[in-house]
Design an enzyme around this catalytic site. Structure first.
Site, PDB file in Angstrom:
ATOM      1  N   SER A 254      40.237  29.949  23.440  1.00  0.00           N
ATOM      2  CA  SER A 254      38.628  28.787  23.194  1.00  0.00           C
ATOM      3  C   SER A 254      38.292  29.250  25.090  1.00  0.00           C
ATOM      4  O   SER A 254      39.662  29.599  25.353  1.00  0.00           O
ATOM      5  CB  SER A 254      38.848  27.701  23.217  1.00  0.00           C
ATOM      6  OG  SER A 254      39.607  26.490  24.095  1.00  0.00           O
ATOM      7  N   ASP A 255      37.554  28.602  25.334  1.00  0.00           N
ATOM      8  CA  ASP A 255      37.039  28.336  26.667  1.00  0.00           C
ATOM      9  C   ASP A 255      37.977  26.353  26.749  1.00  0.00           C
ATOM     10  O   ASP A 255      38.494  26.045  25.790  1.00  0.00           O
ATOM     11  CB  ASP A 255      35.719  27.896  27.634  1.00  0.00           C
ATOM     12  CG  ASP A 255      35.825  28.009  28.654  1.00  0.00           C
ATOM     13  OD1 ASP A 255      36.543  27.946  29.551  1.00  0.00           O
ATOM     14  OD2 ASP A 255      34.932  29.248  29.648  1.00  0.00           O
ATOM     15  N   ALA A 256      38.032  26.128  28.187  1.00  0.00           N
ATOM     16  CA  ALA A 256      38.779  25.534  28.281  1.00  0.00           C
ATOM     17  C   ALA A 256      37.775  23.780  27.870  1.00  0.00           C
ATOM     18  O   ALA A 256      36.669  23.624  27.957  1.00  0.00           O
ATOM     19  CB  ALA A 256      38.875  24.685  30.214  1.00  0.00           C
ATOM     20  N   ALA A 258      36.775  23.420  24.853  1.00  0.00           N
ATOM     21  CA  ALA A 258      35.802  23.875  24.058  1.00  0.00           C
ATOM     22  C   ALA A 258      36.257  23.300  23.135  1.00  0.00           C
ATOM     23  O   ALA A 258      34.835  23.120  22.137  1.00  0.00           O
ATOM     24  CB  ALA A 258      35.447  24.940  24.184  1.00  0.00           C
TER      25      ALA A 258
END
Length: 654
Positions: A254-256, A258
């Site tokens: 995932s992105d940070a 997310a």
């Protein structure tokens, strides 16, 4: 053998350890919660990010290998977007070269330096096609065109990973942000994207597919909602398209934060449900929200998930660790980085890449190239001696700028001339970036007072008045493009245009150099300044490369990877539009706006040269073709300018 080894590992791991591999944990103090050492010692972890310390890498790796229950090594990850210690042009600039060798050779050096520091994995390349130039993260991608974007995607993957990910000079690449992030509403970072499947298939997805075909090891899901479903919980994206259609075998992070953010987005009622949605969607690794580690075991205990589903997500993570050889060689030699960055070819590649990336937008009267026998040159502008603006946005965590600025490059090129300098009034964001304090550890300097600004303005004009030639260096600071850096306007920030007008009124010849991470609306300059060079954010050797072009040692050959709108309100403005019943130029319903031209100031693909070329003998191998068949198009190109320009592309550094 790899599959057998993974099954052997899984058989001896507890559920808690398996869940641990699905977690990317923070190595920095700004994320609250247990320390990395405590987490690793208890259950292990898949990866560590936000850490850039070779000694600390080895310390944490030792805990993972020797003290964690299953002894599984860690993947150390960091954003290495366009260079680790040696910085290259930003990706948008590299795309302006239209040459896949530029990003491939640049990212090869970036990977070599990053791996010598102890990193295994970079969060790049960013493959978001963007047609709204107000979006800040356009600087990280290849612009508006999916074909060009696909070529740059594959080249960056090859550069980072090479032919063998067990190579100790390579890192894992990560195709991000999957998918549609660059189409956020009005170019506002993080906002939703609404895209038809036609747009997705034809424009957004091709660079990601090209990355898969190039062998990219990992993907990163995007922050935003795609058609009302967060990308990190989007089964259609992560399972149907990525796994089933494209047969991707790596893993998705995932992105940070997310996964936890799906609660904010209304896709999950709480963190437990957010974890379930991410895991069910096929998202392998949770980037630092700790949502998986808190909830996955309970989801299995309550019957919402099975151990087999957890193992399915763990396998590709373990596979990459095995393929990289981390079990056999978990540590990095401390001190290796300084030996690697000392290699002179690294800076040579940086200079070559910057030369190839710059775009000559205007050269009225053949002002450029400048003569080297000029006696007095004034270099004016707030970015002329800025190492930060020269290296650009998205620097490696903890990076210390060390760029050759435009001022330094010109002084080196003209050792016998009088080269004066004045920055003029400062420029800054109206609303500061959170990166200034949270990431960079900086304290924002107090703004200039009106009196200080006026004094700086006057000094700059007087400095220009005393010169035979003026080089203006204008544009955006490094924090004006990138994440959390979208803009409503594309005008030159601050008093830069006012200063440009005042200097131009002196009558001294003016060449304008732009340093920026996105297209800018430079309408007045396009009409009134004889020479304009788009240098983007050119990297460590950027100032030398600018001087090489300004003084004719290299011929500019870059072409725009994205059009320059006349106003920010014209965005999105792109070339690949369907024709309406009344195309531009027709007498009816034209122009599209009654208060200004709807066409770009500089279109996609635009770029001038110091020489001229003739094209002849155009041939097409077949007058008609069917889908799936190949057509060959050839044309003879001859340089018919006044000079042979033997350095038309600059020195080639292999």
């Amino acid at each position: 053998k790899i599959a057998e080894r993974i099954e052997t590992l899984l058989a001896r791991m507890s559920l808690e350890e398996k869940v641990g591999q699905l977690a990317q944990i923070s190595g920095a103090d700004f994320v609250p919660g247990p320390k990395a050492e405590e987490i690793i010692r208890k259950r292990g972890a898949g990866s560590v990010l936000w850490l850039n310390d070779t000694k600390k890498f080895n310390e944490l790796q030792k805990i993972a290998v020797e003290e964690s229950p299953s002894g599984i090594p860690l993947l150390f990850a960091l954003d290495v977007i366009h260079g680790y210690r040696t910085i290259f042009p930003v990706p948008l600039a590299m795309a302006a070269s239209w040459d896949p060798d530029v990003p491939e050779k640049s990212q090869t050096v970036a990977a070599r330096e990053a791996r010598a520091a102890g990193l295994h994995w970079t969060f790049g390349p960013m493959l978001d096609i963007c047609r709204d130039t107000r979006w800040g993260r356009i600087v990280e991608g290849a612009g508006e065109d999916p074909y060009l974007g696909s070529a740059m995607a594959a080249a960056q993957v090859r550069g980072f990973q090479g032919d063998d990910i067990s190579d100790p000079e390579r890192v894992l690449a990560c195709a991000k942000h999957f998918a549609g992030y660059g189409y956020s509403d009005a170019g506002r970072d993080y906002d939703p994207s609404y895209l038809s499947e036609t747009q997705l298939r034809n424009t957004v997805l091709p660079p990601f597919k090209a990355a898969v075909e190039a062998g990219v090891a990992t993907f990163m899901s995007a922050y935003m909602d795609l058609n009302d479903v967060p990308a990190s919980g989007n089964r259609w994206l992560l399972r149907q398209v990525l796994r089933k259609e494209w047969a991707f075998e790596g893993f998705v992070v995932s992105d940070a934060f997310a996964v936890a953010n799906m609660v904010i987005q209304g896709h999950a009622k709480d963190r437990r449900e957010a974890a379930l949605r991410g895991l069910k969607a096929g998202l392998n690794m949770d980037m630092s929200s700790y949502t998986y580690t808190e909830n996955a075991a309970d989801l299995v205990a309550k019957g919402d998930l099975t151990v087999a589903e957890i193992e399915e997500l763990v396998r590709p993570i373990l596979a990459l660790k095995v393929k990289m050889g981390l079990f056999e060689h978990p540590y990095v030699e401390e001190g290796l980085l300084e030996k690697v960055v000392a290699r002179p070819e690294h800076r040579q590649v940086s200079r070559w890449a910057a030369q190839r990336s710059m775009v000559l937008l205007k050269n009225e009267g053949g002002l450029l190239p400048l003569k080297k026998d000029i006696k007095k040159v004034a270099v004016i502008g707030p970015l002329a001696d800025s190492m930060e603006a020269t290296e650009g946005s998205w620097m490696v965590f903890g990076h210390k700028p060390a760029a050759v600025t435009v001022l330094a490059g010109i002084r080196a090129k003209l050792p016998g001339a009088e080269v004066t300098y004045a920055p003029g009034p400062e420029i800054r964001r109206d609303i500061p970036s959170w990166f200034e304090s949270a990431m960079a550890g900086e304290t924002r300097k107090p703004a200039q007072t009106p009196e200080e600004s006026d004094a700086a303005f006057k000094t700059a004009v007087e400095t220009a008045r005393a010169a035979d030639q003026v080089v203006m260096v204008l544009g955006e600071t490094d924090l004006m493009a990138g994440e959390a850096a979208s803009r409503a306007s594309l005008d030159l920030p601050g008093r830069q245009e006012e200063l440009l007008k005042a200097v131009a009124e002196l009558g001294t010849p003016v060449a304008l150099v732009l340093l920026n991470g996105r297209p800018l609306s430079v309408n007045w300059a396009a009409e009134n300044i004889p020479a304009i060079l788009e240098a983007w954010e050119p990297g460590t050797e950027g100032g030398n490369a600018v001087a090489d072009i300004l003084f004719g040692d290299t011929n500019p050959g870059g072409k725009l990877p994205v059009g320059f709108p006349r106003k920010g309100s014209h965005a999105p403005l792109y070339y690949a539009r369907n024709l309406t019943h009344s195309p531009e130029g027709s007498p009816m319903y034209n122009p599209r706006y009654w208060d200004g031209l709807p066409t770009p100031l500089y279109p996609f693909g635009y770029g001038l040269s110091y020489t001229t070329f003739a094209y002849s003998n155009l041939k097409v191998s077949a007058p008609k073709t069917k889908v799936g068949e190949t057509v060959t198009v050839s044309v003879e190109v001859s340089n018919n300018g006044g000079s042979s320009w033997s350095t038309v592309w600059g020195p080639y550094y292999g």
